[in-house]
Design a protein around this motif. Structure first.
Motif, PDB file in Angstrom:
ATOM      1  N   ASN A 131       0.751  -1.294   0.167  1.00 32.45           N
ATOM      2  CA  ASN A 131       0.141   0.337  -0.230  1.00 32.45           C
ATOM      3  C   ASN A 131       1.482   1.522   0.238  1.00 32.45           C
ATOM      4  O   ASN A 131       1.634   1.197   0.381  1.00 32.45           O
ATOM      5  CB  ASN A 131      -0.960   0.078   1.133  1.00 32.45           C
ATOM      6  CG  ASN A 131      -1.992   1.202   1.304  1.00 32.45           C
ATOM      7  OD1 ASN A 131      -1.691   2.198   1.903  1.00 32.45           O
ATOM      8  ND2 ASN A 131      -2.861   0.947   0.760  1.00 32.45           N
TER       9      ASN A 131
ATOM     10  N   GLY B 222      -6.603  -0.006  -9.695  1.00 37.44           N
ATOM     11  CA  GLY B 222      -6.668   2.057  -8.803  1.00 37.44           C
ATOM     12  C   GLY B 222      -6.906   2.349 -10.094  1.00 37.44           C
ATOM     13  O   GLY B 222      -7.972   3.215 -11.377  1.00 37.44           O
TER      14      GLY B 222
ATOM     15  N   GLN C  80     -13.851  -0.309  -3.748  1.00 36.13           N
ATOM     16  CA  GLN C  80     -13.608   0.053  -5.881  1.00 36.13           C
ATOM     17  C   GLN C  80     -13.737   1.088  -5.681  1.00 36.13           C
ATOM     18  O   GLN C  80     -13.529   2.266  -6.834  1.00 36.13           O
ATOM     19  CB  GLN C  80     -13.627  -1.003  -6.188  1.00 36.13           C
ATOM     20  CG  GLN C  80     -12.446  -2.043  -6.304  1.00 36.13           C
ATOM     21  CD  GLN C  80     -13.590  -3.544  -6.664  1.00 36.13           C
ATOM     22  OE1 GLN C  80     -14.779  -4.114  -6.905  1.00 36.13           O
ATOM     23  NE2 GLN C  80     -12.022  -4.657  -6.857  1.00 36.13           N
TER      24      GLN C  80
ATOM     25  N   ALA D 120      -9.243   4.101   0.616  1.00 36.17           N
ATOM     26  CA  ALA D 120      -9.718   3.588   0.079  1.00 36.17           C
ATOM     27  C   ALA D 120      -9.756   1.500   0.426  1.00 36.17           C
ATOM     28  O   ALA D 120     -10.969   1.054   0.576  1.00 36.17           O
ATOM     29  CB  ALA D 120     -11.304   4.188  -1.254  1.00 36.17           C
ATOM     30  N   THR D 121      -9.204   1.241  -0.734  1.00 39.96           N
ATOM     31  CA  THR D 121      -8.273   0.184  -1.275  1.00 39.96           C
ATOM     32  C   THR D 121      -7.538  -0.674  -0.478  1.00 39.96           C
ATOM     33  O   THR D 121      -6.239  -0.803  -1.330  1.00 39.96           O
ATOM     34  CB  THR D 121      -8.940  -0.011  -2.619  1.00 39.96           C
ATOM     35  OG1 THR D 121      -8.050   0.117  -3.042  1.00 39.96           O
ATOM     36  CG2 THR D 121     -10.534  -0.133  -2.892  1.00 39.96           C
TER      37      THR D 121
ATOM     38  N   SER E 132      -7.672   6.616  -2.769  1.00 38.10           N
ATOM     39  CA  SER E 132      -7.500   5.874  -3.604  1.00 38.10           C
ATOM     40  C   SER E 132      -6.923   4.693  -2.723  1.00 38.10           C
ATOM     41  O   SER E 132      -7.327   3.707  -2.888  1.00 38.10           O
ATOM     42  CB  SER E 132      -7.051   6.181  -4.869  1.00 38.10           C
ATOM     43  OG  SER E 132      -7.139   5.204  -5.636  1.00 38.10           O
ATOM     44  N   GLN E 133      -5.671   4.854  -2.507  1.00 37.64           N
ATOM     45  CA  GLN E 133      -5.181   3.631  -1.237  1.00 37.64           C
ATOM     46  C   GLN E 133      -5.289   3.293  -0.404  1.00 37.64           C
ATOM     47  O   GLN E 133      -5.742   2.048   0.657  1.00 37.64           O
ATOM     48  CB  GLN E 133      -3.162   4.027  -1.600  1.00 37.64           C
ATOM     49  CG  GLN E 133      -3.274   3.956  -2.710  1.00 37.64           C
ATOM     50  CD  GLN E 133      -2.493   2.685  -3.093  1.00 37.64           C
ATOM     51  OE1 GLN E 133      -1.838   1.561  -2.410  1.00 37.64           O
ATOM     52  NE2 GLN E 133      -3.792   1.882  -3.801  1.00 37.64           N
TER      53      GLN E 133
ATOM     54  N   ALA F 240     -12.213   3.784  -4.615  1.00 35.13           N
ATOM     55  CA  ALA F 240     -11.198   4.485  -4.649  1.00 35.13           C
ATOM     56  C   ALA F 240     -11.334   4.994  -5.833  1.00 35.13           C
ATOM     57  O   ALA F 240      -9.425   5.549  -6.383  1.00 35.13           O
ATOM     58  CB  ALA F 240     -10.438   2.931  -4.687  1.00 35.13           C
TER      59      ALA F 240
END
Length: 302
Positions: free
Chosen positions: A2, A67, A90, A58-59, A55-56, A93
């Motif tokens: 991540n 992504g 997703q 979130a997922t 974004s990272q 993200a």
């Protein structure tokens, strides 16, 4: 792996440490145009870093490559993804980075539109009280204080007071008009709108505050440099001195104003022409900085 911690660390460096280093350096005032580009590149880089970090977050278990591909597919680019319907994480993200970027772009466009309306109203008033001078290609405004400013954008206008027309020599007036035309041709109002939009979204960030302040000064210095291509330093500095007390209306650029003393000191002080290699390296830096968040998130070999 991540990338959110690395992206947030990068954003912290760009948002807090780099702006202070920039303001303590001497080179931006020696090369104002490349320095302005670097300030804008830093705001773009920070925005992208925050967007990718969102974004990272979130997922957290998904690699950033996935992504980014999903974001390209959502924008209609690339081959359609064969994956099943995306999960809530997703969707976030994709939505979070788009929201960050959209907020900055929308705030910039809003500021640009708002100042455009202000300039349009001001132009309407000028049409009623100003007199067009075809010899100078300016609008002459009755005013006791010597001054000059430009209204950039659609139907751009350069305005000088009748006191300035009477006081300045022909060469001094030429330097003043060259300065104002540099603002118009360089579309400096668009660059300032971008800085104001960024500051609206990130109001407490040192990068946002300093970029907005420094960009205003650097664009004035860049316009000074354009005027110095055809006029002497003494002529420009004298004209700036005569009009230092003038103030520009909202949405306009003025040769005088609060930055006049600093700029006069720069124009009359020791001058060293930057090496072309230095200018080239600064231009390359301005182009490379917005791409750094991608390298932080997706280092080679991953």
């Amino acid at each position: 792996m991540n990338a959110a911690p690395a992206l947030l660390g990068y954003a912290a460096v760009v948002g807090f440490a780099v702006p202070r280093l920039m303001t303590r350096s001497a080179w931006p005032y020696r090369t104002p145009a490349p320095a302005a580009a670097v300030w804008l590149a830093l705001t773009v880089s920070f925005t992208l870093a925050v967007a990718l970090a969102a974004s990272q977050l979130a997922t957290p278990t998904e690699h950033l490559h996935a992504g980014l591909l999903g974001l390209l597919h959502a924008c209609g680019l690339g081959a359609p993804a064969p994956a099943p319907s995306p999960s809530t994480a997703q969707r976030l993200a994709l939505a979070l980075p788009l929201a960050v970027v959209t907020a900055v772009v929308a705030a910039s466009l809003f500021h640009l539109a708002r100042t455009g309306l202000v300039r349009a109203r001001h132009r309407d008033r000028l049409d009623k009280v100003g007199v067009r001078c075809e010899r100078l290609r300016v609008t002459v405004l009755p005013h006791a204080t010597p001054g000059a400013y430009c209204l950039p954008g659609f139907r751009s206008r350069i305005v000088v007071s009748d006191a300035a027309v009477e006081l300045l020599t022909e060469e001094q007036m030429g330097a003043v008009l060259a300065h104002e035309r540099a603002h118009v041709s360089g579309r400096h109002h668009v660059l300032l709108a971008a800085a104001h939009g960024f500051a609206t979204v990130f109001p407490r960030l040192p990068l946002a505050r300093l970029a907005r302040e420094q960009l205003a000064v650097l664009l004035e210095m860049a316009a000074d440099d354009r005027a110095l291509r055809h006029h002497s330093r003494e002529v420009l500095a004298t004209a700036m001195y005569e009009m230092a007390a003038s103030r520009a209306p909202e949405g306009a650029f003025a040769v005088g104003g609060s930055t006049a003393l600093l700029r006069m000191s720069r124009v009359l002080g020791p001058h060293r022409t930057p090496h072309p290699a230095f200018r080239g390296s600064m231009a390359s830096l301005a182009l490379a900085v917005p791409l750094l968040p991608l390298l932080v998130a997706c280092p080679p070999g991953f």
